[in-house]
Design a protein around this motif. Structure first.
Motif, PDB file in Angstrom:
ATOM      1  N   ILE A   1       1.207   4.061  -3.144  1.00 22.54           N
ATOM      2  CA  ILE A   1       0.982   5.507  -2.982  1.00 22.54           C
ATOM      3  C   ILE A   1       2.224   6.279  -3.418  1.00 22.54           C
ATOM      4  N   SER A   2       3.404   5.778  -3.046  1.00 24.23           N
ATOM      5  CA  SER A   2       4.646   6.449  -3.449  1.00 24.23           C
ATOM      6  C   SER A   2       4.760   6.498  -4.965  1.00 24.23           C
TER       7      SER A   2
ATOM      8  N   TRP B   1       2.959  11.805 -10.310  1.00 21.51           N
ATOM      9  CA  TRP B   1       2.607  13.234 -10.282  1.00 21.51           C
ATOM     10  C   TRP B   1       3.841  14.086 -10.568  1.00 21.51           C
ATOM     11  N   ALA B   2       4.967  13.722  -9.941  1.00 19.92           N
ATOM     12  CA  ALA B   2       6.184  14.517 -10.122  1.00 19.92           C
ATOM     13  C   ALA B   2       6.695  14.402 -11.562  1.00 19.92           C
ATOM     14  N   LEU B   3       6.618  13.189 -12.127  1.00 17.75           N
ATOM     15  CA  LEU B   3       7.167  12.992 -13.471  1.00 17.75           C
ATOM     16  C   LEU B   3       6.269  13.605 -14.544  1.00 17.75           C
ATOM     17  N   LYS B   4       4.975  13.721 -14.212  1.00 15.78           N
ATOM     18  CA  LYS B   4       4.012  14.238 -15.180  1.00 15.78           C
ATOM     19  C   LYS B   4       4.018  15.766 -15.188  1.00 15.78           C
ATOM     20  N   TRP B   5       4.654  16.374 -14.200  1.00 23.20           N
ATOM     21  CA  TRP B   5       4.647  17.839 -13.997  1.00 23.20           C
ATOM     22  C   TRP B   5       5.057  18.573 -15.269  1.00 23.20           C
TER      23      TRP B   5
ATOM     24  N   VAL C   1       0.827  -1.216   0.000  1.00 25.14           N
ATOM     25  CA  VAL C   1       0.000   0.000   0.000  1.00 25.14           C
ATOM     26  C   VAL C   1       0.862   1.267   0.000  1.00 25.14           C
ATOM     27  N   PRO C   2       1.839   1.398   0.926  1.00 25.13           N
ATOM     28  CA  PRO C   2       2.672   2.603   0.858  1.00 25.13           C
ATOM     29  C   PRO C   2       3.496   2.681  -0.425  1.00 25.13           C
TER      30      PRO C   2
ATOM     31  N   LEU D   1       2.551   9.209  -6.329  1.00 27.34           N
ATOM     32  CA  LEU D   1       3.124  10.543  -6.099  1.00 27.34           C
ATOM     33  C   LEU D   1       4.335  10.770  -7.002  1.00 27.34           C
ATOM     34  N   LEU D   2       5.045   9.686  -7.312  1.00 28.45           N
ATOM     35  CA  LEU D   2       6.168   9.770  -8.259  1.00 28.45           C
ATOM     36  C   LEU D   2       5.636  10.119  -9.648  1.00 28.45           C
TER      37      LEU D   2
END
Lengths: 507, 31
Positions: free
Chosen positions: B20-21, B27-31, B16-17, B24-25
């Motif tokens: 989630i990580s 999200w950062a790469l898609k920025w 699970v963690p 969030l990774l």
């Protein structure tokens, strides 16, 4: 704790005051004091968000809940670190981008702008924010003095005053600059501390496999991911049923993310680019800390059953001492200050942010907007400092007699108020163009009243299968949608100024 | 059983963690 230990702790306190003195040199105007001049670097900002959420209850309460309930409570270690990521990603990215143009100082500035309501919504949000921050602050002081009085064998009231004076000192000196710099130190202390303590405690408890075997021997459900869905639960510790865990998710992940002492931090970051990696960085750092704290609680339970340690008796919630007692067992004598520094760092890093939140809401949102619109920069900063001093005195008074049960209930309800009052207006305001001023106000007030009624019912009349705040939250969502749809839509100009819509970042 | 936990519980606690990580990774790469 011997003389050397005491000296180490005193040096730590002196260091914090020195940070405050150093930061006070940077304070040129009220924005420096209240939002650190919007100039915090990446790690200072990330650890500020983590440390604001990571309270004394985090360290002590997490181990305590692990001790009482076993593995079903591990969800807390997912939901709480996730709240830091949700705050930065879903609230922070957009608020920071808009604030770069508008210069918001508090989240109330955003509400007043987005919901074209300089009076009603700003006032309601600020007053609720101050009230729950004061209650939450009392809880922090209780855990500060619990730790200090246990480790130094000094009277509870002495510990209370020492802890309060130190935190108040550096917060009044350096505002959010000092809090940010202190968070960097405190965050590193907590991380290094639990990385040292956690593995050693598990090792001296006989290893994880032995600990888990002990848990399963006490109650086989302790090694599952939830307790069976029965209401009322078959034992006091077996409350973490699937239904309850759903409400726990909303309470922790969204409630903490929208908490006044957490969400305002997003205005202090220097650069919008930080919001790219900060969610992941905050989640990973916080999850590591919390997993280790929780497993320390499991290990303490096994150690008690193996007769290695004993929890104190005659205190209100003995499992809350499991982290300290287990750490003392592996770090006798000389290393005891390490344990104190871990817990104090966690407590103080939340306490300082709560104090500044109260200071900024009183000076910026109440005084400047309602009492004296022409207030000077100097008087805002001065009034913030005075409000921090006053709130410290008030909370000391409330925490003075060792906590009555009513207070524990109020503190637990305070997070519920954060969920029911602030989550809906923030999400709807940021992402739903149809959300209106009347909808936001209705959602805040209905949520507040709802949480009070359901919390009272659950505590004094009959227990409920989920955390009472979830029912208040559901009502606040319903109020937001229904009232918004029957009232006049916000002007396109304001919606465009505040980046409202179903996107996170405007490219 | 892995380290005294039922296998699915152990996997859940780890995965699970990690999941989630990874989000969030992303999200950062898609920025």
């Amino acid at each position: 704790m011997d003389a050397i230990g005491t000296i180490i702790i005193i040096l730590y306190f002196v260091g914090l005051i020195a940070i405050g003195a150093l930061a006070s040199k940077k304070i040129k105007n009220s924005a420096d004091f209240l939002v650190a001049g919007r100039n915090l670097g990446f790690w200072t900002f990330t650890l500020l968000v983590v440390a604001s959420i990571c309270s004394g209850m985090t360290i002590l309460g997490v181990a305590g809940l692990g001790y009482a309930s076993g593995w079903p409570s591990i969800w807390e270690q997912i939901f709480v670190p996730l709240s830091a990521a949700v705050c930065i990603l879903f609230f922070g990215t957009k608020l920071h981008q808009v604030a770069a143009r508008t210069g918001y100082v508090t989240v109330q500035d955003y509400f007043a702008h987005r919901f074209y309501s300089p009076g009603a919504i700003r006032g309601t949000s600020a007053i609720i924010g101050v009230l729950i921050s004061v209650i939450y602050l009392v809880g922090q002081y209780i855990s500060i003095s619990m730790v200090l009085s246990w480790l130094f064998k000094i009277p509870y009231q002495w510990a209370l005053v020492i802890g309060a004076v130190i935190v108040m000192g550096y917060t009044i000196l350096g505002g959010l600059y000092a809090i940010g710099m202190a968070s960097l130190v405190q965050g590193i202390m907590i991380l290094v501390g639990v990385l040292l303590v956690g593995p050693l405690v598990i090792q001296s408890a006989g290893g994880l496999a032995h600990v888990n075997t002990m848990l399963a021997a006490i109650d086989v459900n302790m090694t599952h991911l939830w307790y069976p869905q029965v209401h009322p639960p078959y034992a006091k510790y077996a409350f973490l049923t699937p239904e309850y865990l759903v409400s726990f998710f909303f309470l922790l992940t969204f409630g903490l993310a929208a908490a006044p002492h957490v969400v305002n931090n997003v205005l202090a970051a220097r650069d919008i680019k930080y919001f790219k990696w900060a969610p992941l960085a905050a989640f990973v750092v916080y999850a590591v800390i919390m997993y280790l704290c929780k497993i320390t609680g499991f290990a303490a339970l096994a150690m008690v059953h193996d007769g290695l340690i004993k929890l104190p008796t005659g205190v209100s919630n003995p499992p809350d001492y499991s982290f300290i007692v287990a750490s003392e067992y592996v770090f006798p004598g000389f290393f005891a200050p390490l344990v104190a520094i871990i817990v104090l760092s966690a407590v103080m890093s939340t306490t300082d942010r709560l104090m500044l939140t109260i200071g900024s809401y009183v000076s910026w949102d109440v005084y400047k907007q309602f009492i004296n619109k022409d207030a000077s920069e100097k008087s805002i900063t001065l009034l913030s400092r005075a409000a921090i001093l006053l709130s410290t005195v008030l909370t000391l008074y409330l925490a003075w007699s060792n906590p009555p049960e009513l207070l524990a209930w109020l503190i637990w309800m305070a997070i519920g108020v954060m969920l029911a009052c602030f989550v809906t207006p923030l999400f709807a305001g940021l992402y739903w163009r149809r959300a209106t001023r009347e909808g936001a106000l209705a959602s805040m007030i209905v949520g507040l009243v709802g949480v009070f009624i359901f919390s009272y019912y659950a505590k004094f009349i009959s227990p409920m299968p989920m955390h009472p705040s979830i029912y208040g939250f559901a009502l606040s969502v319903a109020a937001m949608i229904l009232v918004s749809l029957v009232t006049k839509k916000t002007s396109e100009k304001i919606l465009d100024e505040t980046n409202t819509g179903m996107y996170i970042r405007k490219r | 059983m892995i380290i005294g936990l039922p296998t699915d519980v152990f996997m859940g606690v780890i995965l699970v963690p990690v999941a989630i990580s990874l989000l969030l990774l992303l999200w950062a790469l898609k920025w």
